[in-house]
Design a protein around this motif. Structure first.
Motif, mmCIF file in Angstrom:
data_model
loop_
_atom_site.group_PDB
_atom_site.id
_atom_site.type_symbol
_atom_site.label_atom_id
_atom_site.label_comp_id
_atom_site.label_asym_id
_atom_site.label_seq_id
_atom_site.Cartn_x
_atom_site.Cartn_y
_atom_site.Cartn_z
ATOM 1 N N ASP A 149 0.863 -1.190 0.000
ATOM 2 C CA ASP A 149 0.000 0.000 0.000
ATOM 3 C C ASP A 149 0.897 1.238 0.000
ATOM 4 O O ASP A 149 1.128 1.856 1.033
ATOM 5 N N ASP A 150 1.417 1.576 -1.176
ATOM 6 C CA ASP A 150 2.403 2.641 -1.283
ATOM 7 C C ASP A 150 1.879 3.802 -2.130
ATOM 8 O O ASP A 150 2.636 4.561 -2.701
ATOM 9 N N ARG A 151 0.582 3.902 -2.274
ATOM 10 C CA ARG A 151 -0.094 4.944 -3.052
ATOM 11 C C ARG A 151 0.153 4.822 -4.555
ATOM 12 O O ARG A 151 -0.289 5.680 -5.309
ATOM 13 N N SER A 152 0.858 3.796 -4.995
ATOM 14 C CA SER A 152 1.028 3.697 -6.444
ATOM 15 C C SER A 152 0.838 2.275 -6.973
ATOM 16 O O SER A 152 0.280 2.082 -8.039
ATOM 17 N N THR A 153 1.279 1.293 -6.214
ATOM 18 C CA THR A 153 1.242 -0.070 -6.755
ATOM 19 C C THR A 153 -0.206 -0.564 -6.915
ATOM 20 O O THR A 153 -0.986 -0.529 -5.976
ATOM 21 N N ALA A 154 -0.498 -0.995 -8.129
ATOM 22 C CA ALA A 154 -1.864 -1.409 -8.448
ATOM 23 C C ALA A 154 -1.872 -2.822 -8.995
ATOM 24 O O ALA A 154 -0.857 -3.326 -9.481
ATOM 25 N N ALA A 197 -5.704 0.317 -6.988
ATOM 26 C CA ALA A 197 -4.706 0.225 -5.917
ATOM 27 C C ALA A 197 -5.352 0.424 -4.548
ATOM 28 O O ALA A 197 -6.516 0.794 -4.434
ATOM 29 N N GLY A 198 -4.572 0.138 -3.527
ATOM 30 C CA GLY A 198 -4.901 0.505 -2.159
ATOM 31 C C GLY A 198 -6.276 0.078 -1.686
ATOM 32 O O GLY A 198 -6.755 -1.025 -1.977
ATOM 33 N N GLU A 200 -9.236 0.814 -2.471
ATOM 34 C CA GLU A 200 -10.251 0.425 -3.446
ATOM 35 C C GLU A 200 -10.050 -1.031 -3.887
ATOM 36 O O GLU A 200 -11.010 -1.789 -4.045
ATOM 37 N N LEU A 210 -3.855 -5.318 2.722
ATOM 38 C CA LEU A 210 -2.914 -4.265 2.339
ATOM 39 C C LEU A 210 -1.807 -4.214 3.398
ATOM 40 O O LEU A 210 -2.047 -4.526 4.566
ATOM 41 N N LYS A 212 1.633 -1.603 4.438
ATOM 42 C CA LYS A 212 2.496 -0.455 4.140
ATOM 43 C C LYS A 212 3.899 -0.949 3.791
ATOM 44 O O LYS A 212 4.333 -2.001 4.297
#
Lengths: 536, 536
Positions: A149-154, A197-198, A200, A210, A212
């Protein structure tokens, strides 16, 4: 030539680290190690070579490492889990290879799920970076997905918007039918290039957890440890060691210790003969040999349209192994039985006509009866070969307990249930014959065989059938057999191999995907394929 | 242009003779009446025109003749029941027409089975002569098959050996899954040009009854009389009269009384709007209109890839009809409900992207809620259109009892069950809202809608989605949507439209069948198509 055997611990694209009860299976694809041509396997993208290794490794962990309870799949490179099937490879591969590639990768994904369901081996996808297309399809064959959960990995299935083809390894089916993602969200997901990602991804059930970046490794370890605890594997069990195949290949023949294949190019047919043996290694070896042979035929002998299945030897020699296969009591025995189920399932999915041929020299009993029951049709000699000096007694088949559920087809039914679908009375009658030899005429009545010619008609009848089959459209036969083999209920597997693969077959064939200007070749060029826009 | 409406009693290819409780539906194809080109419809072979009439007639018998309990299908010419789909037509038809032709004929066969299952109308195939390919597929959509036992008349599915394609109207599926023919016998049957006759046809379950030529007519009459007695239809019921459609067509628009369609060629999309009305004829007319429009789009607008479903009007006007649709108490009401189920099933099978668009002017309640639930994704405005002087209240959807089982999808599930597959808790939560208006945010949570943009994002969000959809490969979209729409269990219908049709799609597309020298065009020339022999 495509070869499916891989030496232990000589993998080009994967690393395995054992720390019982956990094994880490680290995808680290060699960009220069393409199996079928000159393309770069960037960003942990894969081709058939990568997947052959994956299949070999998973089988080895499963069979040879009873001390392992959980396998963690992860990407070697930070920021990349797996980019899916390599597009350049797909763009250059002939149609048949694309289809066979998808079928094989699908079977490997199902083998992961079977190992979880039946062998107590849990699978955890540690999605430590970009996870798209076939990469996500690999992940959802696992029991549990942890997404960084790094705000980018999808996670994403970008095949439709980016490539003009469908996810080919069960993605669409598993998203709805295994993971319970709502189909309207599945529509959004599968048309969203950048993926989800994240929070959602979690809310939509695309992943299960998830973590971090700072706690990702620990979360994976904790979860893997917990998953391993749910395993029923016993570290003290003796491993089931996979022996080398010792295959001998010539132009028109393949031979292993127990299995041989003789090709007849004129009728585009191959005769596969499985020889019985009372030797201890027979159940495992004969299954591995048949498995390897089936893959060889798929990839290396595409014009061989008809497979004749024969057996030779003593029924008693086969029955020596029956009790252990029917009621396995050790790790090694359990895995051998499950391996047979997988190999028979591979046989069911051969896009070739399958005829079983049963004569007095045959031994279609116990597990080999299932080989006959997998056939599209079965010829069984009625009576004996009259002109032999010392004719063998009339051919018989015999079902054992193995036919009652241990060898399910993709539709979840036994092969006898599939043959006698909607005929409960007939099924009951057939099953009263478990453990009893059945002669030809009775076998036809009971649904175990199709046609019972006598000595006089035997050769002609089979020869004509083989010759006729060779004149039919291979496409029409493939479609027909795919429809006949799996009657009754459907499962995720029949959906994947029936519905999804059939669509894939069509889509891959169309110029929209595969022409010089089609979407696969124009990928990355900035220009979209010129589509024939008509729909039906 | 293909037109699907047919005047009552002005059929070119069929005769109907009423003698209550029996109707005789006599196939008498006009050889010169081909619908799409210059070919001769010999020996009761058929094309789309013949099947459009069949569909119209069956619906009329079903709706307008409650006094009929059994329909007997027979050939007008002695020695010919039906030769199946016309080969010359298939050889010349473009790919899209072949696929649409098969889909439509499949839907008509299913409508026969639905009429039997739900409307008490029994169907008897009186096979008084050669019955091959699509002819046999028509016969097995009936409840009971009587084959004339004259030592020559056979039933057959000769597509694979003769034509290099598959039986395209559910034959392979029905033989095993409806009739319980053993799959090894099905293999022999479907590769046997001359078919199977007499006692063998009966033993293999390919037919249900044999009758000698001298007693054939009497046997048919006796059986039809007996079958009619099992019907729950009441001759005193008022007929449900099918009104003329009064369609108006222009270049980019189609309009009926309640349903309109506006095409936007730039984005290859069409907006279908259903207007609510409290008028008594609304439930029947709106269903018939939508049905006709869907067929029009399939056949006449192949490049329109996205369908936007809208409704307009008062929810109360729709609800006026809800009780009668949910709990029909007369023949007319029952058939209207069943018609809606059929039309929604046709909507589910559109090979086009389906978006529902819900705003404050909409009335997606009761039966129209099902229209929204059929969509691949649903946009629902959150809040009101702020810049309107007197903004309508925020959009709502409302499920009624109709969503609980009366409108099954092909997979046998309701549309809500399909959307919330594997999510029992979510389904329960959604179903507590039956009869209660649901606003956008809640609809998204409950799985009734997908995305709830507010006024600010509304137009852009939908426009971008439509534009994006237009850039994707139509093939990939068709495959993806076919996989997403039918999750969970499968039925004969999902097999026919999923597995069988997908294979058919591929086979028809391949040069082996459809090139200048392919099997369809070389049929009858004595030379076989030059096949690409590779299989996978």
């Amino acid at each position: 030539m495509m070869d499916f055997e891989r030496e232990r611990d000589a993998y080009a694209h994967w690393r395995v680290e054992f720390d019982a009860p956990i094994a880490r299976l680290i995808m680290d694809v060699d960009p220069d190690g393409g199996a079928i041509g000159d393309y770069e396997l960037k960003l942990n993208s894969y081709d058939i070579g990568v997947d052959i290794e994956l299949a070999a490794i998973i089988r080895r962990i499963r069979f040879e490492h009873p001390e392992i309870g959980c396998v963690v799949l992860e990407g070697a490179i930070s920021g990349t889990f797996c980019a899916g099937a390599n597009i350049r490879m797909l763009a250059m591969a002939p149609h048949g290879h694309k289809i066979n590639f998808c079928k094989f990768t699908n079977e490997t994904r199902l083998e992961i799920e079977e190992a979880s369901a039946n062998s107590g081996l849990r699978f955890l996808a540690a999605i430590n970076g970009a996870c798209s297309g076939g990469g996500y399809e690999l992940a959802i064959s696992c029991d549990h997905l942890i997404l960084i959960d790094d705000r980018s990995t999808a996670v994403s299935l970008p095949e439709v918007p980016l490539l003009g083809v469908m996810p080919g390894t069960g993605g669409l089916t598993r998203v709805t039918d295994k993971r319970g993602v709502r189909r309207d969200r599945a529509d959004v997901f599968a048309t969203k290039t950048e993926g989800v990602a994240g929070a959602e991804a979690l809310e939509w059930k695309l992943v299960d957890e998830l973590a971090k970046p700072s706690t990702f490794d620990q979360s994976v370890l904790d979860r893997a440890t917990q998953m391993a605890e749910t395993s029923d594997r016993n570290p003290d069990d003796a491993p089931l060691v996979i022996p080398p195949l010792d295959r001998e290949l010539s132009d028109d023949a393949v031979s292993y210790r127990y299995v041989t294949a003789q090709i007849e190019r004129g009728t585009r047919s191959v005769t596969i003969t499985i020889a019985a043996s009372a030797d201890d290694d027979w159940p495992l070896r004969s299954a591995l040999e048949l498995d390897d042979l089936l893959l060889h035929l798929r990839f290396n002998e595409p014009e061989i349209g008809t497979i004749l299945m024969k057996t030779v030897g003593s029924a008693d020699d086969v029955m020596v192994h029956d009790a252990r296969l029917s009621n396995p009591s050790s790790h090694a025995e359990r895995e051998t039985t499950l391996l047979w189920a997988r190999v028979l399932s591979r046989l069911d999915l051969m896009a070739r006509s399958l005829f079983a041929v049963i004569d007095p020299a045959s031994c279609f009993v116990s597990i080999l009866a299932e080989v006959a029951l997998a056939a599209d049709r079965t010829y069984m000699l009625d009576g004996v070969f009259e002109d032999e000096d010392h004719p063998l007694p009339a051919a018989t088949m015999m079902l054992s307990e193995l036919s009652l559920g241990a060898m399910p087809m993709a539709n979840g039914l036994t092969r006898m249930q599939s043959r006698l679908w909607l005929d409960d009375e007939g099924l009951e009658a057939a099953l009263t014959m478990v453990g009893k030899p059945v002669e030809a005429a009775q076998a036809v009545r009971l649904g175990m065989a199709t046609i019972n010619p006598d000595d006089l008609d035997w050769e002609d009848e089979i020869r004509i059938a083989i010759e006729e089959r060779a004149t039919y459209s291979p496409d029409a036969l493939t479609g027909m057999e795919a429809n006949h083999r799996f009657c009754g209920p459907e499962t995720m597997a029949t959906k994947i191999f029936g519905r999804l693969s059939a669509w894939q077959n069509w889509i891959f064939y169309r110029p929209n995907a595969s022409s010089e200007t089609g979407s696969l070749r124009s990928y990355g060029s900035g220009s979209r394929g010129d589509f024939d826009l008509k729909r039906t």
